[in-house]
Design a protein around this motif. Structure first.
Motif, short mmCIF file in Angstrom:
data_model
loop_
_atom_site.label_atom_id
_atom_site.label_comp_id
_atom_site.label_asym_id
_atom_site.label_seq_id
_atom_site.Cartn_x
_atom_site.Cartn_y
_atom_site.Cartn_z
N ASN A 199 1.15 -4.09 4.46
CA ASN A 199 1.80 -3.82 3.32
C ASN A 199 -0.02 -3.33 3.20
N THR A 200 -0.46 -2.04 2.08
CA THR A 200 -1.38 -1.85 2.42
C THR A 200 -2.16 -1.78 1.00
N GLN A 201 -3.59 -2.50 0.70
CA GLN A 201 -4.16 -2.68 -0.95
C GLN A 201 -5.29 -1.86 -0.13
N PRO A 202 -5.37 -0.66 -1.67
CA PRO A 202 -5.79 0.61 -1.89
C PRO A 202 -7.63 -0.15 -2.62
N ASP A 203 -8.17 0.26 -2.25
CA ASP A 203 -9.49 0.18 -3.20
C ASP A 203 -9.63 1.14 -3.61
N GLU A 204 -9.65 1.74 -4.71
CA GLU A 204 -10.33 3.47 -5.16
C GLU A 204 -11.70 3.37 -5.37
N ALA A 205 -12.39 2.50 -6.03
CA ALA A 205 -13.74 2.37 -6.09
C ALA A 205 -14.48 2.01 -4.87
N ALA A 206 -13.86 1.79 -4.00
CA ALA A 206 -15.07 1.75 -2.90
C ALA A 206 -13.95 2.38 -1.64
N GLN A 207 -13.33 3.57 -2.02
CA GLN A 207 -12.66 4.18 -1.52
C GLN A 207 -12.52 2.91 -0.08
N VAL B 11 -9.02 0.86 2.09
CA VAL B 11 -7.37 0.72 2.05
C VAL B 11 -7.86 -0.17 3.42
N THR B 12 -7.02 -2.06 2.63
CA THR B 12 -6.94 -2.48 3.35
C THR B 12 -5.61 -2.84 3.92
N VAL B 13 -4.84 -3.01 5.38
CA VAL B 13 -3.60 -2.85 6.44
C VAL B 13 -3.15 -4.27 6.33
N ARG B 14 -2.48 -4.99 6.35
CA ARG B 14 -1.59 -6.26 6.85
C ARG B 14 -0.12 -6.31 7.47
N VAL B 15 -0.70 -6.19 8.79
CA VAL B 15 0.68 -6.25 9.44
C VAL B 15 1.20 -7.71 9.92
N GLN B 16 2.60 -8.32 9.58
CA GLN B 16 2.88 -9.29 10.16
C GLN B 16 4.14 -9.33 10.77
N GLY B 17 4.47 -9.89 12.18
CA GLY B 17 5.73 -9.63 12.93
C GLY B 17 5.58 -10.80 13.31
N ALA B 18 7.09 -10.62 14.12
CA ALA B 18 7.78 -11.85 15.45
C ALA B 18 8.45 -11.31 15.68
N GLY B 19 8.48 -11.04 17.02
CA GLY B 19 9.82 -11.09 18.07
C GLY B 19 9.18 -11.56 19.40
N ALA C 149 -4.08 9.41 -0.36
CA ALA C 149 -2.88 9.75 -1.04
C ALA C 149 -2.45 9.07 0.74
N PHE C 150 -2.89 9.76 1.50
CA PHE C 150 -1.89 9.52 3.25
C PHE C 150 -2.05 7.43 3.28
N VAL C 151 -2.90 7.29 3.08
CA VAL C 151 -3.12 5.25 3.71
C VAL C 151 -2.97 4.75 2.57
N GLN C 152 -2.09 5.00 1.00
CA GLN C 152 -1.87 4.39 -0.02
C GLN C 152 -0.47 4.22 0.51
N ARG C 153 0.46 5.03 0.87
CA ARG C 153 1.59 4.80 1.65
C ARG C 153 2.10 3.84 2.90
#
Length: 153
Positions: A65-73, A75-83, A20-24
């Motif tokens: 962004n987080t992309q959960p894949d419940e079947a595989a348990q 979660v993929t996280v993508r962070v894009q940034g600038a500064g 539940a935590f990593v999906q948010r």
């Protein structure tokens, strides 16, 4: 500059709590080191983080962004940034495991790409800094999940 790393850790929380935590995205964004501000959106989070690298000081503005894949348990996280005239891309994934003792294991891997003055300033120093930031993010994640697990126990 590109950097990859991987690791594993355990948290004192049930897999359902961790999942539940990593999906948010906003929850995951709170684990970033030096986070100053977080704005939650339905499908992503935006965060501002303080950056200090050599003589460079300022703020990176990130989209997470987080992309959960419940079947595989997993979660993929993508962070894009600038500064600071630089760009950052972080791709990370964590696979949850259930050792069956009320804890959850997370096997993670991540890759960071930095372009611009931030990459140029540090050279080799930047690699160790990137490793430390990744490790600190996962330590923060571990601490928050341990706290969540202990409040539910």
């Amino acid at each position: 500059m590109q950097f990859q790393d991987a690791g594993e850790f355990q948290v004192r929380a049930a897999p359902a709590v961790v999942w539940a935590f990593v999906q948010r995205p906003e929850q995951v964004a709170r684990c970033l080191p030096e986070v100053q501000d977080i704005r939650a959106h339905p499908d992503h989070a935006e965060a501002s983080v303080a950056v200090r690298a050599g003589l460079l000081r300022g703020t990176l503005h990130l989209r997470l962004n987080t992309q959960p894949d419940e079947a595989a348990q997993r979660v993929t996280v993508r962070v894009q940034g600038a500064g600071l005239g630089s760009t950052l891309t972080l791709n990370a994934a964590a696979t949850l495991g259930d050792p069956g003792n009320g804890t959850t294991s997370l096997r993670w891997q991540g890759e960071v790409s930095v372009r611009g003055p931030l990459a140029a300033v540090g050279g080799r120093l930047m690699e160790s800094r990137a490793r430390a930031l990744i490790e600190r993010t996962f330590q923060n994640l571990q601490a928050q999940l341990n706290a969540a697990g202990s409040t539910l126990a």
